[in-house]
Design an enzyme around this catalytic site. Structure first.
Site, PDB file in Angstrom:
ATOM      1  N   GLY A 252       0.820  -1.032   0.284  1.00 57.59           N
ATOM      2  CA  GLY A 252       0.048  -0.171   0.171  1.00 57.59           C
ATOM      3  C   GLY A 252       0.893   1.125  -0.521  1.00 57.59           C
ATOM      4  O   GLY A 252       0.054   2.069   0.542  1.00 57.59           O
ATOM      5  N   ASP A 253       1.881   1.047  -0.126  1.00 56.18           N
ATOM      6  CA  ASP A 253       2.950   2.122  -0.205  1.00 56.18           C
ATOM      7  C   ASP A 253       4.267   2.240  -1.331  1.00 56.18           C
ATOM      8  O   ASP A 253       4.237   0.609  -1.741  1.00 56.18           O
ATOM      9  CB  ASP A 253       3.508   2.942   1.372  1.00 56.18           C
ATOM     10  N   ASP A 254       5.246   3.025  -0.670  1.00 57.98           N
ATOM     11  CA  ASP A 254       7.023   2.400  -2.087  1.00 57.98           C
ATOM     12  C   ASP A 254       6.852   1.321  -1.641  1.00 57.98           C
ATOM     13  O   ASP A 254       6.670   0.314  -0.835  1.00 57.98           O
ATOM     14  CB  ASP A 254       6.758   3.508  -1.604  1.00 57.98           C
TER      15      ASP A 254
END
Length: 470
Positions: A252-254
């Site tokens: 859900g992120d980098d």
């Protein structure tokens, strides 16, 4: 969401093939398990020797802590390895020790405790001066270590499950008193290997080496819902001589976020991330980047070498995140061989990233962004080729892009490039870049550099080790 998980299934097969080289050393000879590691150990034990029960219900926090405490006595006598056999091993946080290997059987699952009382609260990192979720301290990571040397966390693709849904809910409801824990964090340490494991559903970041050196992260899979908050895959933070390769990340992120401290705290601590290799990364992250540099980069980031990167349904390929007050630098960045499918931006540089630790940052602390090299890029179904935004009075310079073919989506933006306060050159780039990146002609198509020398981490000797089960 259904489409994304279909892609996950398809790409897991690809990564299993790509990761076969680093995993093929594992085999069973009768009751002996063989594996590759930076160090082998003279002493061995199983978590069951310390009362561990793998039923998914019984807490094993005490067993892990006692096992590692007992095995630490062998640090000066050839080191020790702790074997986690098949089972569901519920546990709270535990600390590692030096000259130590934690090995997970392929059918072993570490389940992070849902009891908040099993998570100690520790101080914010000195280069951040502030928790990431709240102003105060932070919950200790599930697997934690500090001031260590020669540590291996590995397996035959055993699983570490953070059971993060509880933490995500608390985050969204703004009920957290402290920053969420990570799955593994190793601080102030040297000679670290994290390999051949699957990380699931981390409460926040997954793998966080910080203030450390000589690190190998290899052959791991990281999975979290693409809507889960801040579930970064791997975050090398103020680290030197690090290699990340053969990794598959859905988050859900980098997927990989390179960091070195936040605003005035990072400037004061002054410990950059440098000599970083990223190879054979596959990433799915619809709302973030395959590789992000920053936003916490106030200690500096330099000499990053990334190659053979595949990203699918990911917001951007490479993103540089910084802003006024960050200080520090991002320089000597080399990226080649990216294969991208369904992106919002291929290249994204942001000089207006406004998140600050507190109000005490120095507005005169301007970041230096220079020497950014991208080459041999193919992309398809892209909304916009690039969004490159420097800082007024502090332009990003030395940008080089060559041999890049970007296929735009049917509903792509009318203007494929936006460029402000940047300077650089291009060659063999389609669609045609903005005027700030003038084309140097087809004869310069290979002009963007990529180092040919080896970093020291590539010369680390890997040994064949074993554990005799039973």
């Amino acid at each position: 969401m259904k489409t994304i998980w279909v892609l996950v299934v398809l790409m897991v097969g690809v990564v299993n093939l790509r990761g076969a080289e680093c995993r093929k050393a594992k085999k069973r000879v009768e009751n002996t398990l063989e594996y590759s590691a930076i160090s082998c150990r003279a002493h061995s034990a199983s978590i069951t020797d310390y009362g561990g029960i793998g039923d998914g219900k019984t807490s094993n926090t005490k067993a892990f802590r006692e096992a590692i405490s007992h095995l630490s006595r062998y640090e000066a006598d050839g080191g020790a390895q702790l074997f986690v056999p098949p089972g569901q091993w519920l546990t709270g946080s535990f600390n590692l020790t030096s000259h130590f290997t934690l090995f997970l059987h392929k059918d072993a699952v570490l389940l992070a405790s849902q009891e908040i009382s099993e998570w100690a609260v520790i101080a914010p990192l000195p280069s951040y001066g502030h928790g990431r979720d709240t102003a105060g301290g932070r919950y200790i990571s599930l697997i934690f270590g500090t001031n260590l040397t020669d540590v291996v966390v590995t397996g035959e693709n055993g699983t570490i499950d953070g059971q993060g849904a509880l933490w995500w809910q608390q985050f969204h409801k703004k009920k957290l008193k402290y920053t969420r824990p990570y799955l593994i964090e190793i601080m102030h340490s040297d000679n670290i290997q994290i390999s051949n494991l699957t990380f699931l559903n981390s409460p926040s970041w997954n793998v966080h080496p910080v203030y450390s050196s000589n690190i190998i992260i290899q052959g791991i899979t990281i999975l979290a819902p693409v809507t889960s908050p801040n579930t970064d895959g791997i975050n090398p933070d103020s680290c030197t001589n690090t290699k990340i390769e053969d990794t598959y990340i859905v988050s859900g992120d980098d997927c990989i976020a390179v960091k070195s401290g936040w605003d005035e705290y990072g400037i004061s601590y002054g410990m950059p991330t440098k000599q970083l290799i990223i190879r054979r990364l596959t990433c799915i992250s619809p709302y973030s980047a395959a590789i992000a540099l920053g936003s916490e980069m106030s200690g500096g980031i330099e000499d990053v070498r990334a190659e053979d990167i595949t990203a699918i349904n990911t917001e951007s390929g490479v993103r540089i995140k910084t802003g006024v007050g960050r200080g520090g630098y991002v320089k000597d960045i080399y990226v080649k061989g990216m294969n991208l499918h369904t992106m919002k931006w291929v290249f994204w540089m942001t000089g207006n990233y406004g998140s600050h630790a507190d109000s005490h940052y120095d507005p005169k602390a301007l970041p230096v962004i220079q020497g950014i090299n991208y080459r041999d890029i193919t992309a398809e179904n892209v909304s916009m080729a690039a969004r490159l935004e420097g800082i007024s009075g502090d332009p990003f310079t030395g940008i080089c892009i060559s041999n890049a073919t970007i296929g735009l989506a049917k509903k792509a933006k009318k203007v494929p490039w936006t460029c402000t306060d940047i300077a650089g050159v291009t060659s063999g780039v389609l669609p045609k870049p903005c005027s700030s990146l003038p084309d140097q002609g087809p004869e310069k198509v290979g002009m963007c550099s990529f180092p040919t020398d080896n970093l020291p981490i590539d010369d680390v000797e890997i040994k064949k080790c074993s554990y005799r089960m039973g």
